[in-house]
Motif scaffolding. Sequence first.
Motif, short mmCIF file in Angstrom:
data_model
loop_
_atom_site.label_atom_id
_atom_site.label_comp_id
_atom_site.label_asym_id
_atom_site.label_seq_id
_atom_site.Cartn_x
_atom_site.Cartn_y
_atom_site.Cartn_z
N UNK A 1 2.99 -14.73 2.73
CA UNK A 1 1.61 -15.19 2.75
C UNK A 1 1.00 -15.46 1.37
N UNK A 2 1.40 -14.67 0.38
CA UNK A 2 0.79 -14.77 -0.95
C UNK A 2 1.17 -16.08 -1.62
N UNK A 3 0.18 -16.73 -2.19
CA UNK A 3 0.41 -18.02 -2.82
C UNK A 3 -0.56 -18.21 -3.99
N UNK A 4 -0.60 -19.40 -4.54
CA UNK A 4 -1.46 -19.69 -5.69
C UNK A 4 -2.91 -19.34 -5.35
N UNK A 5 -3.57 -18.67 -6.28
CA UNK A 5 -4.95 -18.25 -6.06
C UNK A 5 -5.07 -16.84 -5.50
N UNK A 6 -3.96 -16.25 -5.09
CA UNK A 6 -3.96 -14.89 -4.56
C UNK A 6 -3.52 -13.91 -5.64
N UNK A 7 -3.90 -12.65 -5.44
CA UNK A 7 -3.48 -11.57 -6.34
C UNK A 7 -2.72 -10.56 -5.50
N UNK A 8 -1.54 -10.15 -5.98
CA UNK A 8 -0.71 -9.18 -5.28
C UNK A 8 -0.59 -7.94 -6.16
N UNK A 9 -0.80 -6.77 -5.55
CA UNK A 9 -0.66 -5.50 -6.24
C UNK A 9 0.57 -4.80 -5.68
N UNK A 10 1.58 -4.59 -6.54
CA UNK A 10 2.80 -3.95 -6.09
C UNK A 10 3.57 -3.36 -7.26
N UNK A 11 4.35 -2.36 -6.97
CA UNK A 11 5.29 -1.82 -7.93
C UNK A 11 6.71 -2.23 -7.57
N UNK A 12 6.84 -2.99 -6.49
CA UNK A 12 8.15 -3.43 -6.00
C UNK A 12 8.54 -4.72 -6.73
N UNK A 13 9.55 -4.65 -7.57
CA UNK A 13 9.91 -5.78 -8.43
C UNK A 13 10.46 -6.97 -7.65
N UNK B 1 0.77 -1.24 0.00
CA UNK B 1 0.00 0.00 0.00
C UNK B 1 0.80 1.29 0.00
N UNK B 2 2.07 1.25 0.40
CA UNK B 2 2.85 2.48 0.38
C UNK B 2 2.97 2.96 -1.06
N UNK B 3 2.54 4.17 -1.32
CA UNK B 3 2.59 4.79 -2.65
C UNK B 3 1.76 4.06 -3.69
N UNK B 4 0.70 3.41 -3.27
CA UNK B 4 -0.19 2.71 -4.22
C UNK B 4 -1.29 3.66 -4.66
N UNK B 5 -1.34 4.00 -5.96
CA UNK B 5 -2.34 4.96 -6.44
C UNK B 5 -3.72 4.36 -6.74
N UNK B 6 -3.89 3.05 -6.54
CA UNK B 6 -5.15 2.41 -6.93
C UNK B 6 -5.84 1.67 -5.78
N UNK B 7 -5.63 2.14 -4.55
CA UNK B 7 -6.25 1.47 -3.40
C UNK B 7 -7.77 1.48 -3.49
N UNK B 8 -8.36 2.60 -3.86
CA UNK B 8 -9.82 2.68 -3.95
C UNK B 8 -10.36 1.72 -5.01
N UNK C 1 0.52 -11.41 -9.99
CA UNK C 1 1.03 -10.10 -9.57
C UNK C 1 0.71 -9.07 -10.64
N UNK C 2 0.19 -7.93 -10.18
CA UNK C 2 -0.10 -6.80 -11.07
C UNK C 2 0.62 -5.56 -10.56
N UNK C 3 1.20 -4.80 -11.50
CA UNK C 3 1.72 -3.48 -11.17
C UNK C 3 0.52 -2.52 -11.14
N UNK C 4 0.74 -1.33 -10.64
CA UNK C 4 -0.35 -0.36 -10.49
C UNK C 4 -0.97 0.06 -11.81
#
Length: 147
Positions: free
Chosen positions: A61-73, A6-13, A86-89
């Motif tokens: 914690x993140x594993x198969x079936x989960x979606x992670x939103x991050x810009x941290x490579x 969530x730090x610097x995440x522009x798409x939280x809403x 995994x999706x970038x912003x």
Amino acid sequence: MIYVDADACPVKAEIERVGTRHKVQMFVVSNGGIRPSPNPLVQTIVVPDGPDVADMWIADRATKGDVVITGDIPLAARCVENGAQVLKHNGEPLTTANIGNVLATRDLMADMRAADPFRQGGGKPFSKADRSRFLDALERALRAAKG
């Protein structure tokens, strides 16, 4: 589940809106300074200050079936390795097919910045098209995670 760096995440809403529509538990992880959501599907996780503490919390914690939103490579690479989507912003998916190249590019750019302290610039500004692309990508990722 959706994990948000969530730090610097522009798409939280947007994440909350789409996650709620899909009735998916969301974890919004940061070092603090983020207003908790009243949404019962959103859990705000505040980790102690320190390098990569939020990233480690998500990666553990993140594993198969989960979606992670991050810009941290580096975080994205760990989550891809664990089987998470995994999706970038901006909606760009990071997958086993492209994460190696993305990591290499990141490292190359870091080396270039270190070699030239006067190098200007950064990323391009976040646009409406990026937001739209992200919403579409998140929708697809959540459908794929359910299927």
